[in-house]
Scaffold this motif. Sequence first.
Motif, PDB file in Angstrom:
ATOM      1  N   ALA A  54      48.714  32.942  45.518  1.00 58.53           N
ATOM      2  CA  ALA A  54      47.592  34.032  45.965  1.00 58.53           C
ATOM      3  C   ALA A  54      48.223  35.161  47.052  1.00 58.53           C
ATOM      4  CB  ALA A  54      46.411  33.314  46.648  1.00 58.53           C
ATOM      5  N   ARG A  55      48.911  34.778  47.984  1.00 63.63           N
ATOM      6  CA  ARG A  55      49.651  35.671  48.892  1.00 63.63           C
ATOM      7  C   ARG A  55      50.436  36.655  48.176  1.00 63.63           C
ATOM      8  NH1 ARG A  55      49.141  35.876  54.095  1.00 63.63           N
ATOM      9  NH2 ARG A  55      48.141  33.764  54.399  1.00 63.63           N
ATOM     10  N   LYS A  56      51.395  36.095  47.474  1.00 61.08           N
ATOM     11  CA  LYS A  56      52.318  36.830  46.740  1.00 61.08           C
ATOM     12  C   LYS A  56      51.709  37.769  45.757  1.00 61.08           C
ATOM     13  CE  LYS A  56      56.585  37.610  45.548  1.00 61.08           C
ATOM     14  NZ  LYS A  56      57.466  37.850  46.782  1.00 61.08           N
ATOM     15  N   ARG A  57      50.621  37.504  45.085  1.00 58.18           N
ATOM     16  CA  ARG A  57      49.999  38.311  44.066  1.00 58.18           C
ATOM     17  C   ARG A  57      48.956  39.372  44.775  1.00 58.18           C
ATOM     18  NH1 ARG A  57      50.299  37.319  38.892  1.00 58.18           N
ATOM     19  NH2 ARG A  57      49.367  39.216  38.622  1.00 58.18           N
ATOM     20  N   GLY A  58      48.949  39.375  46.116  1.00 59.77           N
ATOM     21  CA  GLY A  58      48.201  40.343  46.962  1.00 59.77           C
ATOM     22  C   GLY A  58      46.469  39.874  46.886  1.00 59.77           C
ATOM     23  N   ALA A  59      46.159  38.624  46.728  1.00 59.66           N
ATOM     24  CA  ALA A  59      45.000  38.058  46.857  1.00 59.66           C
ATOM     25  C   ALA A  59      44.689  37.762  48.373  1.00 59.66           C
ATOM     26  CB  ALA A  59      44.674  36.896  46.096  1.00 59.66           C
ATOM     27  N   VAL A  60      44.562  38.757  49.239  1.00 59.36           N
ATOM     28  CA  VAL A  60      44.373  38.686  50.615  1.00 59.36           C
ATOM     29  C   VAL A  60      43.157  39.594  50.926  1.00 59.36           C
ATOM     30  CG1 VAL A  60      45.485  38.923  53.047  1.00 59.36           C
ATOM     31  CG2 VAL A  60      46.810  38.304  51.065  1.00 59.36           C
TER      32      VAL A  60
ATOM     33  N   ARG B 285      58.112  34.487  41.755  1.00 55.58           N
ATOM     34  CA  ARG B 285      59.185  34.927  42.906  1.00 55.58           C
ATOM     35  C   ARG B 285      58.833  34.583  44.319  1.00 55.58           C
ATOM     36  NH1 ARG B 285      62.311  37.950  39.648  1.00 55.58           N
ATOM     37  NH2 ARG B 285      61.630  38.851  37.607  1.00 55.58           N
ATOM     38  N   LEU B 286      58.476  33.462  44.309  1.00 56.87           N
ATOM     39  CA  LEU B 286      58.068  32.888  45.751  1.00 56.87           C
ATOM     40  C   LEU B 286      59.423  32.735  46.558  1.00 56.87           C
ATOM     41  CD1 LEU B 286      55.496  29.998  44.705  1.00 56.87           C
ATOM     42  CD2 LEU B 286      55.199  32.539  45.503  1.00 56.87           C
ATOM     43  N   GLY B 287      60.308  32.893  46.121  1.00 56.00           N
ATOM     44  CA  GLY B 287      61.659  32.616  46.867  1.00 56.00           C
ATOM     45  C   GLY B 287      61.852  31.351  47.359  1.00 56.00           C
TER      46      GLY B 287
ATOM     47  N   SER C 205      40.331  40.730  54.158  1.00 54.65           N
ATOM     48  CA  SER C 205      40.359  41.209  55.640  1.00 54.65           C
ATOM     49  C   SER C 205      40.816  40.236  56.618  1.00 54.65           C
ATOM     50  CB  SER C 205      39.128  41.842  56.003  1.00 54.65           C
ATOM     51  OG  SER C 205      38.022  40.816  55.947  1.00 54.65           O
ATOM     52  N   GLY C 206      41.626  40.482  57.481  1.00 56.34           N
ATOM     53  CA  GLY C 206      42.151  39.508  58.763  1.00 56.34           C
ATOM     54  C   GLY C 206      43.054  38.696  58.245  1.00 56.34           C
ATOM     55  N   GLY C 207      43.570  38.758  57.017  1.00 54.45           N
ATOM     56  CA  GLY C 207      44.923  38.451  56.332  1.00 54.45           C
ATOM     57  C   GLY C 207      44.597  36.976  55.914  1.00 54.45           C
ATOM     58  N   ARG C 208      43.276  36.782  55.609  1.00 52.45           N
ATOM     59  CA  ARG C 208      42.892  35.450  54.997  1.00 52.45           C
ATOM     60  C   ARG C 208      43.323  35.451  53.420  1.00 52.45           C
ATOM     61  NH1 ARG C 208      37.296  34.607  55.059  1.00 52.45           N
ATOM     62  NH2 ARG C 208      36.992  36.968  55.352  1.00 52.45           N
ATOM     63  N   VAL C 209      43.615  34.358  52.950  1.00 54.82           N
ATOM     64  CA  VAL C 209      44.061  34.446  51.476  1.00 54.82           C
ATOM     65  C   VAL C 209      42.902  34.000  50.560  1.00 54.82           C
ATOM     66  CG1 VAL C 209      45.428  32.952  49.792  1.00 54.82           C
ATOM     67  CG2 VAL C 209      46.399  33.872  52.023  1.00 54.82           C
ATOM     68  N   ASN C 210      42.555  34.806  49.585  1.00 55.07           N
ATOM     69  CA  ASN C 210      41.392  34.614  48.680  1.00 55.07           C
ATOM     70  C   ASN C 210      41.882  33.462  47.472  1.00 55.07           C
ATOM     71  OD1 ASN C 210      39.325  34.651  46.699  1.00 55.07           O
ATOM     72  ND2 ASN C 210      39.073  36.819  47.128  1.00 55.07           N
ATOM     73  N   LEU C 211      41.814  32.130  47.942  1.00 55.25           N
ATOM     74  CA  LEU C 211      42.131  30.949  47.034  1.00 55.25           C
ATOM     75  C   LEU C 211      41.309  31.206  45.453  1.00 55.25           C
ATOM     76  CD1 LEU C 211      42.505  28.180  49.515  1.00 55.25           C
ATOM     77  CD2 LEU C 211      44.258  29.595  48.636  1.00 55.25           C
ATOM     78  N   GLN C 212      40.046  31.893  45.807  1.00 55.51           N
ATOM     79  CA  GLN C 212      39.459  31.884  44.408  1.00 55.51           C
ATOM     80  C   GLN C 212      40.140  32.784  43.475  1.00 55.51           C
ATOM     81  OE1 GLN C 212      36.790  30.532  42.894  1.00 55.51           O
ATOM     82  NE2 GLN C 212      36.603  31.784  41.311  1.00 55.51           N
ATOM     83  N   LYS C 213      40.439  34.065  44.206  1.00 58.28           N
ATOM     84  CA  LYS C 213      41.316  34.915  43.428  1.00 58.28           C
ATOM     85  C   LYS C 213      42.545  34.414  42.951  1.00 58.28           C
ATOM     86  CE  LYS C 213      41.772  39.114  41.677  1.00 58.28           C
ATOM     87  NZ  LYS C 213      41.203  39.596  40.318  1.00 58.28           N
ATOM     88  N   GLY C 214      42.931  33.675  43.601  1.00 53.69           N
ATOM     89  CA  GLY C 214      44.513  33.213  43.413  1.00 53.69           C
ATOM     90  C   GLY C 214      44.505  31.948  42.087  1.00 53.69           C
ATOM     91  N   ALA C 215      43.302  31.426  42.491  1.00 52.62           N
ATOM     92  CA  ALA C 215      42.992  30.292  40.881  1.00 52.62           C
ATOM     93  C   ALA C 215      42.845  31.135  39.970  1.00 52.62           C
ATOM     94  CB  ALA C 215      41.777  29.445  41.484  1.00 52.62           C
ATOM     95  N   GLU C 216      42.105  32.197  39.810  1.00 47.21           N
ATOM     96  CA  GLU C 216      41.738  33.040  38.661  1.00 47.21           C
ATOM     97  C   GLU C 216      43.127  33.536  38.065  1.00 47.21           C
ATOM     98  OE1 GLU C 216      38.937  35.842  39.915  1.00 47.21           O
ATOM     99  OE2 GLU C 216      37.240  34.313  39.983  1.00 47.21           O
ATOM    100  N   LEU C 217      43.942  34.140  38.813  1.00 45.95           N
ATOM    101  CA  LEU C 217      45.125  34.474  38.558  1.00 45.95           C
ATOM    102  C   LEU C 217      46.030  33.664  37.719  1.00 45.95           C
ATOM    103  CD1 LEU C 217      46.127  36.752  41.738  1.00 45.95           C
ATOM    104  CD2 LEU C 217      45.667  37.731  39.496  1.00 45.95           C
ATOM    105  N   VAL C 218      46.001  32.361  38.364  1.00 42.11           N
ATOM    106  CA  VAL C 218      46.848  31.308  37.730  1.00 42.11           C
ATOM    107  C   VAL C 218      46.511  31.009  36.286  1.00 42.11           C
ATOM    108  CG1 VAL C 218      47.834  28.846  37.900  1.00 42.11           C
ATOM    109  CG2 VAL C 218      47.861  30.517  39.959  1.00 42.11           C
TER     110      VAL C 218
END
Length: 306
Positions: free
Chosen positions: A241-247, A220-222, A249-262
């Motif tokens: 990653a941002r949509k799924r809350g993988a953020v 649901r990226l819109g 501190s400081g608002g940086r996106v956790n791409l590693q977490k995003g990759a695991e989610l996908v």
Amino acid sequence: MAIQWFPGHMHSTRKAIAERIKDIDVVIELLDARLPGSSANPLLAELTGHKPSVKVLNKQDVADPERTPLWLDWYNARAETRAIALDASEPAPARRLIDACHQLAPQRGGMAKPMRVLICGIPNVGKSTLINTLSDKRQAKTGDEAGITKLEQRITLADDFYLWDTPGMLWPRITIAESGYKLAASGAVGRNAYDEEEVALELLAYLKLHYAPLLEARYRLGLGAEAIAALHDDELLEAIARKRGAVMSGGRVNLQKGAELVMTDLRSAVLGRMTLETPAEFEVWSAAAELKEAERAAKKAARKSR
């Protein structure tokens, strides 16, 4: 990055298959219906090439229903080969395997000449689940991680039908780069053998072109399917990653977490029904890999001749 994974127990499996194949009538190879070409083991073909073969496109219920028939036709065009698509957890379709084996080896059957079948496949392709369904017993361990089965075991499906189960096995060198990424994404490769972010980017590069509506429906990226297809792979992973809350501190996106989610979403099939390759695509990748291997061999021979 070339993805390779061939741990010690796979060497043992290769030896066991080479020894067992002498007494086998039919070989059943389980394939992942989402990657029917990439999940076919060329080493297994080398070890069992002279035996009739049943190719089982497992997990067909989560594969693209428009692409599965293409792969069935592709495999059924081969000599002494039957291709079947099924979901290993469903008992009725699974029983078709026994009939297919008898069609390929009609001279076998009865107590005097029992059918002897070897069942093989890559890790985490659902082989143990299928065996338990066929035998109506929990005879094989199951799990969602590569490498659960590590020992050969004989299972009696009927008085005149013996099935030998072998551990999941890859091959020493994965020469088709695209296959390596797809095998890793599907869960067939040990977690320490690849970089999750790199594999997820390769996966998204394919999905955004062929299954953008499914990505939009899941995350649901819109943006709409067309906008998703136009995104750079890094931008798409960051958006997910941002949509799924993988953020962090400081608002940086956790791409590693995003990759695991996908990849978790792919493996659990919540992304929807999709197949990561067509026969035509796989043939192109195979031809390119063969050319590259030939060039590699030529360079090696030239160095030796100096």
